[in-house]
Design a protein around this motif. Structure first.
Motif, PDB file in Angstrom:
ATOM      1  N   ARG A  81       0.827  -1.206   0.000  1.00 42.14           N
ATOM      2  CA  ARG A  81       0.000   0.000   0.000  1.00 42.14           C
ATOM      3  C   ARG A  81       0.866   1.263   0.000  1.00 42.14           C
ATOM      4  N   SER A  82       1.874   1.299   0.888  1.00 47.12           N
ATOM      5  CA  SER A  82       2.759   2.469   0.940  1.00 47.12           C
ATOM      6  C   SER A  82       3.545   2.612  -0.357  1.00 47.12           C
ATOM      7  N   GLN A  83       4.069   1.492  -0.852  1.00 47.97           N
ATOM      8  CA  GLN A  83       4.870   1.565  -2.083  1.00 47.97           C
ATOM      9  C   GLN A  83       4.055   2.107  -3.248  1.00 47.97           C
ATOM     10  N   LEU A  84       2.819   1.598  -3.375  1.00 52.97           N
ATOM     11  CA  LEU A  84       1.961   2.043  -4.485  1.00 52.97           C
ATOM     12  C   LEU A  84       1.570   3.503  -4.338  1.00 52.97           C
ATOM     13  N   THR A  85       1.310   3.890  -3.098  1.00 57.45           N
ATOM     14  CA  THR A  85       0.919   5.281  -2.849  1.00 57.45           C
ATOM     15  C   THR A  85       2.066   6.214  -3.220  1.00 57.45           C
ATOM     16  N   GLU A  86       3.277   5.866  -2.769  1.00 54.06           N
ATOM     17  CA  GLU A  86       4.430   6.737  -3.007  1.00 54.06           C
ATOM     18  C   GLU A  86       4.818   6.780  -4.480  1.00 54.06           C
ATOM     19  N   ALA A  87       4.828   5.600  -5.119  1.00 53.14           N
ATOM     20  CA  ALA A  87       5.337   5.538  -6.496  1.00 53.14           C
ATOM     21  C   ALA A  87       4.328   6.060  -7.504  1.00 53.14           C
ATOM     22  N   LEU A  88       3.045   5.966  -7.166  1.00 55.51           N
ATOM     23  CA  LEU A  88       2.044   6.267  -8.192  1.00 55.51           C
ATOM     24  C   LEU A  88       0.853   7.061  -7.675  1.00 55.51           C
ATOM     25  N   LEU A  89       0.133   6.465  -6.728  1.00 53.96           N
ATOM     26  CA  LEU A  89      -1.229   6.940  -6.488  1.00 53.96           C
ATOM     27  C   LEU A  89      -1.301   8.358  -5.930  1.00 53.96           C
ATOM     28  N   LYS A  90      -0.346   8.736  -5.088  1.00 54.69           N
ATOM     29  CA  LYS A  90      -0.450  10.080  -4.506  1.00 54.69           C
ATOM     30  C   LYS A  90      -0.161  11.176  -5.537  1.00 54.69           C
ATOM     31  N   HIS A  91       0.377  10.791  -6.693  1.00 53.03           N
ATOM     32  CA  HIS A  91       0.696  11.765  -7.728  1.00 53.03           C
ATOM     33  C   HIS A  91      -0.428  11.917  -8.748  1.00 53.03           C
ATOM     34  N   LEU A  92      -1.462  11.098  -8.624  1.00 45.01           N
ATOM     35  CA  LEU A  92      -2.561  11.119  -9.597  1.00 45.01           C
ATOM     36  C   LEU A  92      -3.793  11.765  -8.962  1.00 45.01           C
ATOM     37  N   ASN A  93      -4.836  11.917  -9.756  1.00 44.19           N
ATOM     38  CA  ASN A  93      -6.077  12.484  -9.204  1.00 44.19           C
ATOM     39  C   ASN A  93      -7.141  11.411  -8.953  1.00 44.19           C
ATOM     40  N   ALA A  94      -6.684  10.192  -8.682  1.00 48.54           N
ATOM     41  CA  ALA A  94      -7.643   9.119  -8.384  1.00 48.54           C
ATOM     42  C   ALA A  94      -8.304   9.405  -7.032  1.00 48.54           C
ATOM     43  N   LYS A  95      -9.560   8.962  -6.905  1.00 49.77           N
ATOM     44  CA  LYS A  95     -10.282   9.202  -5.646  1.00 49.77           C
ATOM     45  C   LYS A  95      -9.955   8.093  -4.646  1.00 49.77           C
ATOM     46  N   GLN A  96      -9.738   8.520  -3.416  1.00 43.10           N
ATOM     47  CA  GLN A  96      -9.369   7.583  -2.361  1.00 43.10           C
ATOM     48  C   GLN A  96     -10.326   6.394  -2.289  1.00 43.10           C
ATOM     49  N   GLU A  97     -11.629   6.679  -2.436  1.00 41.05           N
ATOM     50  CA  GLU A  97     -12.599   5.580  -2.275  1.00 41.05           C
ATOM     51  C   GLU A  97     -12.531   4.564  -3.425  1.00 41.05           C
ATOM     52  N   ASN A  98     -11.827   4.912  -4.499  1.00 40.16           N
ATOM     53  CA  ASN A  98     -11.693   3.976  -5.623  1.00 40.16           C
ATOM     54  C   ASN A  98     -10.423   3.130  -5.551  1.00 40.16           C
ATOM     55  N   LEU A  99      -9.626   3.358  -4.504  1.00 40.41           N
ATOM     56  CA  LEU A  99      -8.348   2.641  -4.383  1.00 40.41           C
ATOM     57  C   LEU A  99      -8.487   1.526  -3.354  1.00 40.41           C
ATOM     58  N   HIS A 100      -8.297   0.306  -3.796  1.00 41.03           N
ATOM     59  CA  HIS A 100      -8.506  -0.853  -2.915  1.00 41.03           C
ATOM     60  C   HIS A 100      -7.175  -1.523  -2.584  1.00 41.03           C
ATOM     61  N   PHE A 101      -7.036  -1.878  -1.309  1.00 43.05           N
ATOM     62  CA  PHE A 101      -5.826  -2.556  -0.836  1.00 43.05           C
ATOM     63  C   PHE A 101      -6.235  -3.732   0.032  1.00 43.05           C
ATOM     64  N   LEU A 102      -5.400  -4.746   0.056  1.00 42.81           N
ATOM     65  CA  LEU A 102      -5.644  -5.861   0.969  1.00 42.81           C
ATOM     66  C   LEU A 102      -5.342  -5.391   2.381  1.00 42.81           C
ATOM     67  N   ASP A 103      -6.251  -5.683   3.291  1.00 38.84           N
ATOM     68  CA  ASP A 103      -6.163  -5.125   4.645  1.00 38.84           C
ATOM     69  C   ASP A 103      -5.351  -6.038   5.559  1.00 38.84           C
ATOM     70  N   CYS A 104      -4.043  -5.767   5.622  1.00 42.09           N
ATOM     71  CA  CYS A 104      -3.162  -6.628   6.417  1.00 42.09           C
ATOM     72  C   CYS A 104      -3.332  -6.372   7.917  1.00 42.09           C
ATOM     73  N   GLY A 105      -4.100  -5.338   8.280  1.00 41.96           N
ATOM     74  CA  GLY A 105      -4.323  -5.058   9.697  1.00 41.96           C
ATOM     75  C   GLY A 105      -5.637  -5.645  10.195  1.00 41.96           C
ATOM     76  N   SER A 106      -6.334  -6.375   9.341  1.00 39.17           N
ATOM     77  CA  SER A 106      -7.639  -6.902   9.742  1.00 39.17           C
ATOM     78  C   SER A 106      -7.499  -7.969  10.836  1.00 39.17           C
TER      79      SER A 106
END
Ligand code: PGA
Length: 241
Positions: A81-106
């Motif tokens: 999740r952090s790697q994807l956010t840093e390398a890609l997602l935080k630089h785009l205009n994608a909406k947070q609610e459209n970004l899905h990650f496997l919940d390793c803290g569940s």
């Protein structure tokens, strides 16, 4: 399988980004399965550039991360999740609610995996699944021996994967992870497998030209009706013409 060759990983990344850009322009609500690791970085850099300089719009795009490590503290910089956010997602205009990650803290990881499968179904399935390949042929964290019909689940990492990851994690290498299954991956309408570098040459040849076997998880891609493989020269060097 369509196999495309490129001079180096920069050219490969640009071509992959161009294809993704075309698909996003055609379908602004594209559902994309995203990967982490070294492999997609040149592609992600180019996608960020296309967003900034060419206005490539991600505002309706939906993403699903392919896998996640278990046992890391939340917000650890090496979670997928952090790697994807840093390398890609935080630089785009994608909406947070459209970004899905496997919940390793569940507290209930099996349930979180079932929920993920449901979220993918509710999104209408994955239109484009990006993939890298491990030197042991794994896709996501589907290690050799993973059933071809496997679904999203908790898995043990192989010794080879742990050895590879130790270059990033040092002695704190994760032992387990969560991953979309091979069955889940194969349901994507289109697949784009990327590989660069000589370390991948042998396994790329096995996966693309060898027998289809659970010992080489990526060999299942030979059965996918719409799989594009992009390789640099080095990764393609063991493919006979
Ligand atoms: P890499 O990993 O992109 O860091 O080479 C690929 C994989 O293990 O699937």
């Amino acid at each position: 399988m369509e196999v495309l060759l490129f001079e180096n990983r920069e050219e490969l990344g640009k071509a992959a980004a161009k294809l993704i850009g075309q698909l996003v322009r055609k379908n602004p609500k594209l559902v994309i399965g995203l990967i982490t690791g070294e492999t997609p970085l040149t592609c992600y850099r180019e996608l960020v550039r296309m967003h900034r300089e060419e206005g490539l719009d991600f505002s309706q795009v939906v993403t699903f991360a392919l896998d996640e490590y278990l046992g890391l503290p939340p917000f650890h910089p090496l979670t997928c999740r952090s790697q994807l956010t840093e390398a890609l997602l935080k630089h785009l205009n994608a909406k947070q609610e459209n970004l899905h990650f496997l919940d390793c803290g569940s507290p209930d990881l099996d349930r979180a995996c079932e929920d993920y499968e449901r979220e993918i179904r509710e999104a209408g399935g994955i239109d484009l699944q990006l993939l890298g390949i491990g030197t042991n042929g794994h896709l996501g964290l589907n290690e050799p021996g993973s059933p071809f019909d496997s679904r999203t689940r908790v898995v043990e990492l192989s010794e080879e994967t742990k050895r590879y990851l130790s270059r990033y994690f040092g002695s704190q290498v994760p032992q387990r992870g969560m991953t979309m299954g091979l069955g889940t991956i194969m349901e994507a309408r289109r697949i784009l497998l990327l590989a660069h570098g000589s370390a991948k040459a042998e396994i790329v040849a096995k996966a693309l030209k060898g027998p289809i076997t659970e010992r080489v998880p990526a060999s299942i891609l030979q059965r996918h009706p719409a799989c594009t493989v992009m390789l640099d020269k080095e990764a393609a060097s063991r493919l006979s013409p």
